[in-house]
Design a protein around this motif. Structure first.
Motif, PDB file in Angstrom:
ATOM      1  N   ARG A  71      21.548   2.847 -71.992  1.00  0.00           N
ATOM      2  CA  ARG A  71      20.382   2.813 -71.110  1.00  0.00           C
ATOM      3  C   ARG A  71      19.936   1.361 -71.003  1.00  0.00           C
ATOM      4  NH1 ARG A  71      18.373   7.965 -70.171  1.00  0.00           N
ATOM      5  NH2 ARG A  71      18.783   9.459 -71.843  1.00  0.00           N
ATOM      6  N   LYS A  72      19.371   1.008 -69.856  1.00  0.00           N
ATOM      7  CA  LYS A  72      19.000  -0.399 -69.629  1.00  0.00           C
ATOM      8  C   LYS A  72      18.098  -0.947 -70.731  1.00  0.00           C
ATOM      9  CE  LYS A  72      15.717  -1.025 -66.395  1.00  0.00           C
ATOM     10  NZ  LYS A  72      15.021  -0.928 -65.068  1.00  0.00           N
ATOM     11  N   GLU A  73      17.230  -0.097 -71.268  1.00  0.00           N
ATOM     12  CA  GLU A  73      16.283  -0.576 -72.298  1.00  0.00           C
ATOM     13  C   GLU A  73      16.961  -0.788 -73.657  1.00  0.00           C
ATOM     14  OE1 GLU A  73      16.029   2.129 -70.433  1.00  0.00           O
ATOM     15  OE2 GLU A  73      15.357   3.902 -71.544  1.00  0.00           O
ATOM     16  N   ASN A  74      18.196  -0.310 -73.793  1.00  0.00           N
ATOM     17  CA  ASN A  74      18.892  -0.466 -75.081  1.00  0.00           C
ATOM     18  C   ASN A  74      20.020  -1.500 -75.052  1.00  0.00           C
ATOM     19  OD1 ASN A  74      17.253   1.530 -76.143  1.00  0.00           O
ATOM     20  ND2 ASN A  74      18.661   3.180 -75.589  1.00  0.00           N
ATOM     21  N   LEU A  75      20.067  -2.290 -73.995  1.00  0.00           N
ATOM     22  CA  LEU A  75      21.113  -3.335 -73.928  1.00  0.00           C
ATOM     23  C   LEU A  75      20.824  -4.394 -74.984  1.00  0.00           C
ATOM     24  CD1 LEU A  75      21.343  -3.674 -70.047  1.00  0.00           C
ATOM     25  CD2 LEU A  75      23.157  -2.829 -71.564  1.00  0.00           C
ATOM     26  N   PRO A  76      21.884  -5.081 -75.484  1.00  0.00           N
ATOM     27  CA  PRO A  76      21.640  -6.115 -76.499  1.00  0.00           C
ATOM     28  C   PRO A  76      20.667  -7.177 -75.980  1.00  0.00           C
ATOM     29  CG  PRO A  76      24.006  -5.842 -76.074  1.00  0.00           C
ATOM     30  CD  PRO A  76      23.291  -4.933 -75.140  1.00  0.00           C
ATOM     31  N   GLU A  77      19.768  -7.615 -76.853  1.00  0.00           N
ATOM     32  CA  GLU A  77      18.741  -8.592 -76.510  1.00  0.00           C
ATOM     33  C   GLU A  77      19.362  -9.888 -75.942  1.00  0.00           C
ATOM     34  OE1 GLU A  77      15.491  -8.151 -76.333  1.00  0.00           O
ATOM     35  OE2 GLU A  77      15.291 -10.246 -75.692  1.00  0.00           O
ATOM     36  N   ARG A  78      20.551 -10.265 -76.475  1.00  0.00           N
ATOM     37  CA  ARG A  78      21.164 -11.526 -76.041  1.00  0.00           C
ATOM     38  C   ARG A  78      21.519 -11.554 -74.562  1.00  0.00           C
ATOM     39  NH1 ARG A  78      26.448 -10.762 -75.437  1.00  0.00           N
ATOM     40  NH2 ARG A  78      27.234  -8.794 -76.248  1.00  0.00           N
ATOM     41  N   LEU A  79      21.579 -10.382 -73.909  1.00  0.00           N
ATOM     42  CA  LEU A  79      21.877 -10.364 -72.473  1.00  0.00           C
ATOM     43  C   LEU A  79      20.640 -10.686 -71.630  1.00  0.00           C
ATOM     44  CD1 LEU A  79      24.225  -7.222 -72.168  1.00  0.00           C
ATOM     45  CD2 LEU A  79      24.887  -9.631 -72.353  1.00  0.00           C
ATOM     46  N   HIS A  80      19.454 -10.634 -72.236  1.00  0.00           N
ATOM     47  CA  HIS A  80      18.198 -10.920 -71.515  1.00  0.00           C
ATOM     48  C   HIS A  80      18.130 -10.145 -70.199  1.00  0.00           C
ATOM     49  CE1 HIS A  80      17.441 -14.162 -74.324  1.00  0.00           C
ATOM     50  NE2 HIS A  80      18.640 -14.652 -74.070  1.00  0.00           N
ATOM     51  N   TRP A  81      18.507  -8.906 -70.217  1.00  0.00           N
ATOM     52  CA  TRP A  81      18.644  -8.157 -68.961  1.00  0.00           C
ATOM     53  C   TRP A  81      18.349  -6.672 -69.211  1.00  0.00           C
ATOM     54  CZ3 TRP A  81      22.569  -4.904 -66.478  1.00  0.00           C
ATOM     55  CH2 TRP A  81      22.561  -4.948 -65.086  1.00  0.00           C
ATOM     56  N   GLY A  82      17.544  -6.078 -68.372  1.00  0.00           N
ATOM     57  CA  GLY A  82      17.287  -4.647 -68.477  1.00  0.00           C
ATOM     58  C   GLY A  82      15.822  -4.262 -68.325  1.00  0.00           C
ATOM     59  N   ARG A  83      14.931  -5.251 -68.362  1.00  0.00           N
ATOM     60  CA  ARG A  83      13.506  -4.907 -68.234  1.00  0.00           C
ATOM     61  C   ARG A  83      13.064  -4.834 -66.775  1.00  0.00           C
ATOM     62  NH1 ARG A  83      13.105  -8.414 -72.800  1.00  0.00           N
ATOM     63  NH2 ARG A  83      12.824  -7.138 -74.674  1.00  0.00           N
ATOM     64  N   ARG A  96      14.485  -3.442 -61.170  1.00  0.00           N
ATOM     65  CA  ARG A  96      15.648  -3.446 -60.276  1.00  0.00           C
ATOM     66  C   ARG A  96      16.965  -3.158 -60.995  1.00  0.00           C
ATOM     67  NH1 ARG A  96      13.855  -8.749 -56.629  1.00  0.00           N
ATOM     68  NH2 ARG A  96      12.110  -7.669 -55.634  1.00  0.00           N
ATOM     69  N   VAL A  97      16.970  -3.203 -62.323  1.00  0.00           N
ATOM     70  CA  VAL A  97      18.190  -2.872 -63.073  1.00  0.00           C
ATOM     71  C   VAL A  97      18.321  -1.346 -63.109  1.00  0.00           C
ATOM     72  CG1 VAL A  97      19.389  -3.054 -65.297  1.00  0.00           C
ATOM     73  CG2 VAL A  97      18.022  -4.987 -64.456  1.00  0.00           C
ATOM     74  N   ALA A  98      19.509  -0.857 -62.768  1.00  0.00           N
ATOM     75  CA  ALA A  98      19.741   0.595 -62.742  1.00  0.00           C
ATOM     76  C   ALA A  98      19.611   1.194 -64.140  1.00  0.00           C
ATOM     77  CB  ALA A  98      21.114   0.889 -62.156  1.00  0.00           C
ATOM     78  N   ALA A  99      19.392   2.505 -64.222  1.00  0.00           N
ATOM     79  CA  ALA A  99      19.027   3.179 -65.479  1.00  0.00           C
ATOM     80  C   ALA A  99      20.124   3.101 -66.538  1.00  0.00           C
ATOM     81  CB  ALA A  99      18.679   4.633 -65.196  1.00  0.00           C
ATOM     82  N   ILE A 100      21.378   3.237 -66.116  1.00  0.00           N
ATOM     83  CA  ILE A 100      22.477   3.237 -67.088  1.00  0.00           C
ATOM     84  C   ILE A 100      23.481   2.141 -66.721  1.00  0.00           C
ATOM     85  CG2 ILE A 100      24.419   4.582 -68.024  1.00  0.00           C
ATOM     86  CD1 ILE A 100      22.652   7.068 -67.663  1.00  0.00           C
ATOM     87  N   ILE A 101      23.844   1.360 -67.731  1.00  0.00           N
ATOM     88  CA  ILE A 101      24.744   0.234 -67.519  1.00  0.00           C
ATOM     89  C   ILE A 101      25.989   0.427 -68.386  1.00  0.00           C
ATOM     90  CG2 ILE A 101      25.015  -2.287 -67.719  1.00  0.00           C
ATOM     91  CD1 ILE A 101      22.895  -1.322 -65.590  1.00  0.00           C
ATOM     92  N   CYS A 102      27.164   0.341 -67.753  1.00  0.00           N
ATOM     93  CA  CYS A 102      28.419   0.384 -68.506  1.00  0.00           C
ATOM     94  C   CYS A 102      29.101  -0.967 -68.337  1.00  0.00           C
ATOM     95  CB  CYS A 102      29.335   1.482 -67.965  1.00  0.00           C
ATOM     96  SG  CYS A 102      28.648   3.146 -68.189  1.00  0.00           S
ATOM     97  N   ILE A 103      29.401  -1.610 -69.446  1.00  0.00           N
ATOM     98  CA  ILE A 103      30.078  -2.915 -69.389  1.00  0.00           C
ATOM     99  C   ILE A 103      31.516  -2.722 -69.849  1.00  0.00           C
ATOM    100  CG2 ILE A 103      30.056  -5.325 -70.149  1.00  0.00           C
ATOM    101  CD1 ILE A 103      27.042  -5.056 -70.653  1.00  0.00           C
ATOM    102  N   ALA A 104      32.455  -3.098 -68.994  1.00  0.00           N
ATOM    103  CA  ALA A 104      33.877  -2.906 -69.312  1.00  0.00           C
ATOM    104  C   ALA A 104      34.336  -3.969 -70.297  1.00  0.00           C
ATOM    105  CB  ALA A 104      34.704  -2.974 -68.034  1.00  0.00           C
ATOM    106  N   GLU A 105      35.331  -3.596 -71.088  1.00  0.00           N
ATOM    107  CA  GLU A 105      36.011  -4.570 -71.951  1.00  0.00           C
ATOM    108  C   GLU A 105      36.632  -5.630 -71.031  1.00  0.00           C
ATOM    109  OE1 GLU A 105      38.889  -2.545 -74.502  1.00  0.00           O
ATOM    110  OE2 GLU A 105      40.177  -4.297 -74.360  1.00  0.00           O
ATOM    111  N   PRO A 106      36.574  -6.913 -71.419  1.00  0.00           N
ATOM    112  CA  PRO A 106      37.135  -7.936 -70.543  1.00  0.00           C
ATOM    113  C   PRO A 106      38.550  -7.593 -70.076  1.00  0.00           C
ATOM    114  CG  PRO A 106      35.906  -8.983 -72.297  1.00  0.00           C
ATOM    115  CD  PRO A 106      35.911  -7.498 -72.594  1.00  0.00           C
TER     116      PRO A 106
END
Ligand code: AMP
Ligand code: ZN
Ligand code: ZN
Length: 397
Positions: A292-304, A307-317
């Motif tokens: 969920r956007k609110e549980n993304l790692p703090e180091r990404l500074h992103w999710g508050r 405009r950020v969608a509710a669920i974010i999936c980040i693919a392995e590089p």
């Protein structure tokens, strides 16, 4: 009395001070991965790096074009500059999607009004600014624009872009910009089509390098000194059809809107299906991590940002995630991964009278570029910015 007049002439815009003042030019080479510089095919950039300051620059997440171009000129990460993706939605504009190709939204100040770009700060301080393309530069901010700007046109050649900037430098001192931008998209476009390790990318690097050379030589011929800052928005990584994650394998595609897909997916469940989509995605997956956007790692500074969608999936590089038919064939290169991926690191070079000579910086966050530019232009540091001058102080003379 005469002394006072002389001092006034020196200080007033258009006076001697303006004549002698170097012009600060921010150049973006879209998709120029930090390590491209070491390929030995960009001699003009290599010379600038040698004579000035260089170092790998960490892009902001998501490692996409619009969020990072706005981070570079506002000093704020995408969550706080409002451009949270190349595509985005906003609960205040139901049913509407911002995207690069949708001019009606992309040129609407609504999306760009969360952070002030440096060309506006410069204009407010009486410094003339000019943008030879930059995301956001075509949009008024608080009703103001750069003194010179152009509507983005991908077909406007790299030669034309450099010549336009040189024409601006040729002007009499009181009409000349104090701050200008210049933008090249070709290294990114070719990087997507052929991948970062292709001969085609090497040819694009050599071509843009020649254009940078023309800018440097053109300014020198005019006797205009440049404080030149050359950056990229993100790097590039090879992708392949064999490394594709299909969201429809886990959840009914009718139950969500895919705001953005590729190296990361921004997923907004449609009303009433939140639980179903979350249940399917918020479990461990191979080759991607969803939260969920609110549980993304703090180091990404992103999710508050709303405009950020509710669920974010980040693919392995190297992997991509999407649903349905992808908008582009899955081959060549892509970016948008976690900004900790070394292949997302971006080019940074600063060269000119304001900068240190022959210094190499350790990895720093791209939001510090605004602080550096403000210092060079004589603007006060913005206490509200995410990027601090202290992070790049070693770049200054
Ligand atoms: P990306 O999809 O993140 O690779 O975005 C790169 C693309 O953004 C390039 O192909 C550019 O043509 C496009 N682009 C760059 N600046 C602008 C702009 N000001 N307006 C519209 N599109 C742009
Ligand atoms: Zn880009
Ligand atoms: Zn791109």
């Amino acid at each position: 009395m005469r002394l006072i007049l002389l001092i006034a002439a020196l200080l007033l815009p258009g006076g001697l001070a303006a004549k002698e003042r170097p012009v600060t030019v921010l150049v973006s080479i879209d998709g120029f991965r930090a390590d491209y510089l070491a390929r030995g095919i960009t001699p003009r950039l290599a010379a600038l790096a040698r004579e000035g300051v260089t170092g790998p620059m960490r892009p902001s997440f998501p490692t996409k074009t619009f969020p990072n171009h706005y981070a570079l000129v506002t000093g704020k990460h995408p969550d706080r500059n409002g451009i949270v993706g190349n595509s985005m939605i906003d609960p205040r504009r139901p049913g509407v999607m911002f995207s690069l190709g949708n001019d009606k939204q992309a040129l609407d100040p609504f999306w760009w009004s969360e952070a002030e770009p440096i060309w506006i700060a410069a204009e407010k301080a009486g410094l003339r600014s000019a943008t030879m393309f930059w995301p956001g530069s075509e949009v008024p901010f608080e009703g103001r624009r750069p003194s010179d700007w152009l509507r983005y046109d991908k077909n406007f050649s790299n030669v034309q872009r450099v010549n336009t900037l040189i024409d601006w430098l040729r002007r009499p001192a009181d009409m000349r910009p104090a701050f200008a931008t210049l933008y090249f998209d070709t290294v990114d476009t070719i990087g997507h089509d052929f991948g970062p390790d292709s001969a085609e990318v090497n040819a694009a690097l050599a071509e843009v390098d020649a254009r940078i050379g023309e800018l440097v030589d053109g300014a020198a011929k005019l006797g205009v000194r440049l404080n030149l800052v050359v950056v990229a928005d993100h790097g590039m990584r090879a992708i392949d059809e064999s490394r594709r994650i299909k969201l429809e394998d886990f959840v009914d595609p009718a139950s969500f809107i895919l705001v953005e897909g590729g190296p990361y997916a921004a997923i907004e469940p449609v009303t009433g299906t939140d639980d179903r989509v979350a249940e399917a995605l918020l479990v461990p997956h191979e080759h991607m991590t969803c939260a969920r956007k609110e549980n993304l790692p703090e180091r990404l500074h992103w999710g508050r940002n709303p405009r950020v969608a509710a669920i974010i999936c980040i693919a392995e590089p190297g992997w991509v995630v999407g649903a349905g038919t992808p908008p582009h064939p899955i081959r060549g290169g892509a970016h948008g991964y976690d900004n900790a991926d070394p292949e997302m690191l971006a080019l940074f070079i600063a060269r000119g009278p304001a900068f240190a000579r022959g210094a190499t910086l350790p990895v720093f966050d791209n939001v510090a570029v605004t602080a550096l530019l403000r210092a060079v232009l004589g603007l006060p540091e913005d206490p509200d910015a995410d990027g601090k001058l202290a992070d790049v102080k070693a770049a200054l003379k």
